[in-house]
Scaffold this motif. Structure first.
Motif, PDB file in Angstrom:
ATOM      1  N   THR A  45      71.179 -52.090  16.012  1.00  0.00           N
ATOM      2  CA  THR A  45      69.922 -50.548  16.565  1.00  0.00           C
ATOM      3  C   THR A  45      71.155 -49.769  16.958  1.00  0.00           C
ATOM      4  O   THR A  45      70.297 -48.683  16.393  1.00  0.00           O
ATOM      5  CB  THR A  45      69.271 -51.175  17.515  1.00  0.00           C
ATOM      6  N   GLN A  85      62.803 -51.193  15.823  1.00  0.00           N
ATOM      7  CA  GLN A  85      62.926 -53.065  15.702  1.00  0.00           C
ATOM      8  C   GLN A  85      61.408 -53.644  16.909  1.00  0.00           C
ATOM      9  O   GLN A  85      60.676 -53.892  16.639  1.00  0.00           O
ATOM     10  CB  GLN A  85      64.106 -53.335  16.610  1.00  0.00           C
ATOM     11  N   ASP A 159      64.812 -51.816  11.331  1.00  0.00           N
ATOM     12  CA  ASP A 159      65.808 -52.789  12.250  1.00  0.00           C
ATOM     13  C   ASP A 159      64.942 -53.257  12.373  1.00  0.00           C
ATOM     14  O   ASP A 159      63.696 -53.993  13.263  1.00  0.00           O
ATOM     15  CB  ASP A 159      65.445 -51.780  13.356  1.00  0.00           C
ATOM     16  N   GLU A 160      65.317 -55.381  11.576  1.00  0.00           N
ATOM     17  CA  GLU A 160      64.802 -56.520  12.181  1.00  0.00           C
ATOM     18  C   GLU A 160      63.541 -56.475  11.534  1.00  0.00           C
ATOM     19  O   GLU A 160      62.152 -56.429  12.010  1.00  0.00           O
ATOM     20  CB  GLU A 160      64.866 -56.564  13.209  1.00  0.00           C
TER      21      GLU A 160
END
Ligand code: ATP
Ligand code: MG
Lengths: 308, 256
Positions: A45, A85, A159-160
């Motif tokens: 991140t 995220q 992000d994820e």
């Protein structure tokens, strides 16, 4: 044409003194899907946030399509879309308004037809006038994606994207990512799910402790580092592995009913035929035989353990 | 894309204005009711026993001070909430990652906050005309002070919003600093009415300059010269701008 993303000697030390990134070099080609794999706290991140300008860096240079993110900030940033995220949305706004807001913020003139298209792609069109607070978690995540796509970026960071998302939605997400790639978008995603990287990525980067340990073509990586395993289910259990089979370093499992042989998938001579031959000489009979290839997960765990 | 990110400024301005319009009744009802109360208490009950101040009836005398009180508190609270809200919800990442420079972001946020303050100031002025006889000698200067004060204190509010780490901090400056300074700043009296040394002490209160200049634009009388009022407001605005430029350059309280 310059690489869509080029990172040199990137370093980040947080004010707490923690070194989250050190000496990261990375170059991303147009149109590829790049998966950044790493355990919790690896620095994924942080890396993405620095590129997108939401975290400051302490060393290194970054350019997007040849535009330095400091000196040609506007040119660099308008090419980037970020899906962070964590879900972060104005709960009182409506879906349509928040997506329009993002497009404007990134300097693009309104384009209702394009906004409609992305909302339809993300199955959000029926919810366009709903307030964010009325949406489910999965829908909110898709709103985040719609916002990131609203200004037609060339480089998308996810992000994820599938953390805490059910299996169906994860498949939908994968399909969407492929569709975006077909349109020429470059995608960088971070994930804990190795199957996700395995399923989608063209290249994989493994990051741990703030260092990029490896960047490689996914298929080449699997071939190079992949181990294969031969599992033999025996007809009668063995108490110990006979000395005659010592050279294969076998493992005996399941109360002596299973013999496991691990070997390098790349090797010229896998040793498998010789093993089977020797076993029949010794009169060890087997009921079943199974071979498996190690997954990216095994490779990954292996790498991270080695680096630790 | 080159030049100014006009779409970006407009997106922020519009969204901020939409947020105010969502709560339009609170936004309008609060100042109208508060103003009416002030007129009933100060203008009616107390003011009837007070002599004229500098030839102006007490009810009319307090109008500029009342408007100024609202301008300061509204500008600060609108602008500080405007920028604190994305920090609180986490949506700040989008502002920080956008191709938007500091000036563009400030124009969007501060412009919206100042617009709202000006509207509220005008609503209070309109409310006041129901209670008392308001004259405006220098309308152009009146508007200039209205705009300048709204902009300056919206900038100041923007700074507070960036500085604040929680809702308590957000509320502390307006309630602990601005409101007392305004009450002691000649909103309801002329500082000439104060005994020494308070008259001299008052000259260190920045709000005295704001109220005085604004009242001058109405009735041609002020506690301090209009030039001093203007200079003070412009100077404070410059300070806020310098602080903002530094914040955006260093990412202070915005970026880890
Ligand atoms: N604002 C911050 N201040 C100090 N340290 C931080 C900050 N943000 C992250 N870190 C630290 O930096 C390291 C990397 O964090 P980062 O969030 O980049 O990891 P990650 O790879 O994204 O992990 P995850 O998979 O859990 O999301 C961690 O040790 C984290 O504690
Ligand atoms: Mg992370």
């Amino acid at each position: 044409m310059p690489a869509i993303l080029s990172i040199e000697a990137l370093g980040k030390q947080y004010k707490s003194g923690h070194k989250a990134l050190e000496g990261v070099d990375l170059s991303i080609e147009r149109g590829e899907i790049f998966a950044l794999l790493g355990p919790n706290g690896a620095g994924k991140t942080t890396l993405i946030s620095i590129i997108c300008g939401t975290v400051t860096r302490t060393a290194g240079t970054i350019s997007v399509a040849g535009h330095d993110i400091d000196h040609a900030r506007r040119e660099a940033r308008q090419r980037i879309g970020l899906v962070p995220q964590e879900i972060a949305l104005d709960m009182f706004s409506t879906v349509l308004n928040t997506v329009r807001f993002s497009r404007g913020l990134f300097g693009k003139a309104p384009d209702p037809a394009y906004i409609e298209e992305i909302l339809r792609d993300l199955s959000l069109w029926d919810k366009r006038n709903a307030r964010i607070m009325e949406l489910s978690g999965g829908m909110k995540r898709r709103v985040m994606i719609a916002k990131a796509l609203s200004h037609e970026p060339e480089l998308l960071f996810l992000d994820e994207p599938t953390a805490g998302v059910d299996v169906n939605l994860r498949r939908d997400m994968w399909a969407l990512v492929r569709k975006l790639r077909e349109r020429g978008m470059t995608i960088i995603l971070t994930t804990h799910y190795i199957e996700e990287a395995e399923e989608m990525a063209d290249r994989v980067g493994v990051i741990n402790g703030g260092r990029l340990l490896l960047v490689e073509d996914k298929d080449a990586l699997m071939r190079k580092m992949g181990k294969r395993q031969l599992t033999l289910t025996l007809q009668a259990p063995l108490a110990t592995i006979p000395d005659e089979l010592a050279e294969w370093s076998l493992v005996l499992a399941e109360d002596g009913l299973r013999l496991i042989y691990s070997f390098d998938a790349q090797a010229e001579d896998t040793g498998m035929p010789a093993l089977l031959h020797r076993m029949s000489e010794l009169g060890i009979a087997y009921r079943d035989l199974d071979t498996s290839r190690s997954t990216l997960e095994d490779i990954f765990v292996n790498l991270v353990e080695k680096a630790a | 894309m080159s030049g100014v990110n006009l779409h970006g400024i407009w997106a922020i301005y519009r969204t901020e204005m939409a947020r105010s319009i969502r709560t339009v009744w609170q936004s309008v009802a609060t100042p109208v009711i508060t103003t009416a109360l002030y007129f009933i208490v100060f203008g009616g009950a107390i003011g009837s026993r007070m002599s004229h101040v500098g030839g102006v009836g007490y009810g009319a005398f307090i109008v500029p001070g009342l408007i100024m009180l609202s301008l300061l508190t509204q500008s600060i609270s609108n602008a500080s909430i405007g920028i604190y809200f994305p920090k609180f919800t986490g949506t700040m990442f989008e502002i920080l990652s956008a191709p938007l420079n500091a000036v563009e972001a400030v124009v969007g946020y501060v412009g919206a906050a100042a617009t709202k303050s000006v509207v509220i100031g005008l609503i209070i002025l309109a409310t006041a005309t129901f209670f008392t006889d308001v004259r405006i000698l220098h309308p152009v200067w009146m508007v200039a002070f209205l705009l300048l004060t709204s902009l300056t204190f919206s900038l100041f509010g923007f700074l507070i919003g960036i500085w604040a780490k929680n809702f308590e901090q957000l509320a502390i400056i307006p309630s602990l600093v601005i409101t007392p300074l305004t009450f002691l700043g000649g909103a309801f009296y002329s500082i000439d009415m104060l005994p020494q040394p308070w008259r001299t002490v008052s000259l260190f209160n920045p709000v005295v300059y704001l109220v005085s200049g604004f009242r001058w634009s109405f009735y041609g009388l002020g506690d301090v010269g209009v030039g001093a009022s203007l200079a003070f407001t412009a100077g404070f605005m410059a300070l806020c701008l310098i602080a903002l430029a530094w914040i955006f350059r260093t990412g202070w309280r915005l970026k880890p």
